[in-house]
Design a protein around this motif. Structure first.
Motif, PDB file in Angstrom:
ATOM      1  N   ALA A  39      -5.415 -16.882  -2.026  1.00  0.00           N
ATOM      2  CA  ALA A  39      -4.221 -16.398  -2.733  1.00  0.00           C
ATOM      3  C   ALA A  39      -4.635 -15.263  -3.670  1.00  0.00           C
ATOM      4  N   ALA A  40      -3.637 -14.492  -4.108  1.00  0.00           N
ATOM      5  CA  ALA A  40      -3.917 -13.306  -4.928  1.00  0.00           C
ATOM      6  C   ALA A  40      -4.643 -13.671  -6.227  1.00  0.00           C
ATOM      7  N   ASP A  41      -4.360 -14.864  -6.782  1.00  0.00           N
ATOM      8  CA  ASP A  41      -4.970 -15.244  -8.066  1.00  0.00           C
ATOM      9  C   ASP A  41      -6.208 -16.124  -7.871  1.00  0.00           C
ATOM     10  N   GLU A  42      -6.708 -16.174  -6.640  1.00  0.00           N
ATOM     11  CA  GLU A  42      -7.838 -17.047  -6.326  1.00  0.00           C
ATOM     12  C   GLU A  42      -9.066 -16.172  -6.049  1.00  0.00           C
ATOM     13  N   PRO A 231      -1.144 -41.264  -8.507  1.00  0.00           N
ATOM     14  CA  PRO A 231      -2.283 -40.879  -7.663  1.00  0.00           C
ATOM     15  C   PRO A 231      -3.124 -39.719  -8.170  1.00  0.00           C
ATOM     16  N   LEU A 232      -2.637 -38.964  -9.172  1.00  0.00           N
ATOM     17  CA  LEU A 232      -3.313 -37.718  -9.553  1.00  0.00           C
ATOM     18  C   LEU A 232      -4.084 -37.864 -10.847  1.00  0.00           C
ATOM     19  N   PHE A 233      -5.366 -37.492 -10.808  1.00  0.00           N
ATOM     20  CA  PHE A 233      -6.090 -37.419 -12.074  1.00  0.00           C
ATOM     21  C   PHE A 233      -6.853 -36.113 -12.156  1.00  0.00           C
ATOM     22  N   ARG A 234      -7.222 -35.748 -13.383  1.00  0.00           N
ATOM     23  CA  ARG A 234      -8.111 -34.610 -13.588  1.00  0.00           C
ATOM     24  C   ARG A 234      -9.407 -35.103 -14.194  1.00  0.00           C
ATOM     25  N   LYS A 254      -9.548 -26.172 -11.180  1.00  0.00           N
ATOM     26  CA  LYS A 254      -8.987 -26.091 -12.526  1.00  0.00           C
ATOM     27  C   LYS A 254      -7.859 -25.052 -12.583  1.00  0.00           C
ATOM     28  N   ARG A 255      -7.959 -24.052 -11.729  1.00  0.00           N
ATOM     29  CA  ARG A 255      -6.928 -23.007 -11.644  1.00  0.00           C
ATOM     30  C   ARG A 255      -5.554 -23.637 -11.375  1.00  0.00           C
ATOM     31  N   LYS A 259      -1.876 -23.982 -14.001  1.00  0.00           N
ATOM     32  CA  LYS A 259      -0.471 -23.649 -13.651  1.00  0.00           C
ATOM     33  C   LYS A 259       0.513 -24.667 -14.214  1.00  0.00           C
ATOM     34  N   TYR A 260       0.029 -25.870 -14.508  1.00  0.00           N
ATOM     35  CA  TYR A 260       0.942 -26.928 -14.977  1.00  0.00           C
ATOM     36  C   TYR A 260       0.879 -27.120 -16.487  1.00  0.00           C
ATOM     37  N   ARG A 261       0.058 -26.310 -17.164  1.00  0.00           N
ATOM     38  CA  ARG A 261      -0.087 -26.405 -18.621  1.00  0.00           C
ATOM     39  C   ARG A 261       1.197 -25.977 -19.307  1.00  0.00           C
TER      40      ARG A 261
END
Ligand SMILES: [Zn+2]
Ligand SMILES: [Zn+2]
Ligand SMILES: [Zn+2]
Length: 261
Positions: A39-42, A231-234, A254-255, A259-261
């Motif tokens: 992706a463009a931001d990756e 189901p989701l952890f960081r 982490k990118r 986006k969800y911050r």
């Protein structure tokens, strides 16, 4: 270009790498990953491989790259990649060990306009762990539930490939359920209550629960998932912010968290 030209070009690349010319990566490695375009931001594949190889070269000054049995199969080139060297420098916070390491893996190369997209094939997680253990990047099996000896932060791309077998994101419908991204505590309170210690901490992105990782004695984050279905952890270890979905076995960098911050 013919297949033979591509084979010659790969051999030329390997020769340049072995002369210590890391800039050659920018001329030979495609911006695309093997199975998808970033992706463009990756960060693109060229930069990802440049960074990884730079880290390895700093840690293994005598790094030697070999590609054996290189041959054309359809549109691809296939062969065996061997990396070897002695760890005389620090690698991701692990001090020099002086240990010689060799790793051989099947590789596929897709020619793209004179450059190549790379895929490592038939990755064996136990074998990779074995290599990483030789230089203390991963603790011995009987110490996986203890705090690590060194504050190692392994590049996300390696974690992702080892955990999921691929570089591209796997599909996951849970990311839109993320409600909490920053932890309120920096201990596993369930372990503290039992007088136990842990190697690393995880935080539930749905409710903010903080618990110990899956190699810890009690695996409190996994227990939390089993009890709640969240189901989701960081990871909240040091500066880590990668995400794991238990349901989809999906890994996000982490990118994605940003986006969800
Ligand atoms: Zn999911
Ligand atoms: Zn715990
Ligand atoms: Zn939760």
């Amino acid at each position: 270009m013919s297949n033979q030209d591509d084979v010659t070009r790969v051999q030329q690349f390997v020769a340049e790498l072995n002369q210590g010319n890391l800039e050659s990566i920018r001329r030979y490695i495609a911006a695309d990953f093997f199975a998808y375009s970033p992706a463009a931001d990756e960060p693109n594949a060229t930069e990802v491989y440049y960074d990884l190889t730079s880290d390895l070269k700093a840690a293994f000054p005598d790094l030697s790259v070999e590609v054996q049995d290189l041959r054309a199969e359809g549109d691809l080139l296939k062969g065996q990649l061997s990396l070897s060297g002695t760890q005389d420098g620090a690698l991701w916070e692990v001090p020099p060990s002086g240990t010689p390491v060799t790793w051989t893996v099947d590789v596929s190369l897709r020619p793209i306009n004179g450059r190549f997209a790379i895929k490592l094939e038939n990755l064996s997680v136990p074998e990779i762990l074995g290599v990483l253990r030789q230089i203390d990047l991963v603790p011995p099996p009987d110490q996986m539930d203890k705090p690590p000896k060194y504050p190692v932060v392994i590049p996300e791309i390696l974690l992702k490939v080892v955990f999921t077998g691929q570089v591209a994101d796997k599909p996951c419908n849970h990311l839109s359920d993320i409600k909490v991204t920053e932890p309120a505590v920096d201990v596993c309170e369930d372990c503290v209550a039992q007088g136990d210690i842990w190697p690393a901490l995880r935080m539930c992105l749905i409710c903010g629960y903080v618990g110990c990782c899956d190699t810890a004695k009690h695996k409190h984050m996994k227990q939390h998932y089993e009890q709640t279905g969240h189901p989701l952890f960081r990871s909240i270890r040091m500066d880590e912010g990668w995400i794991w979905c238990y349901e989809d076995n999906a890994f996000f960098s982490k990118r994605t968290l940003e986006k969800y911050r």
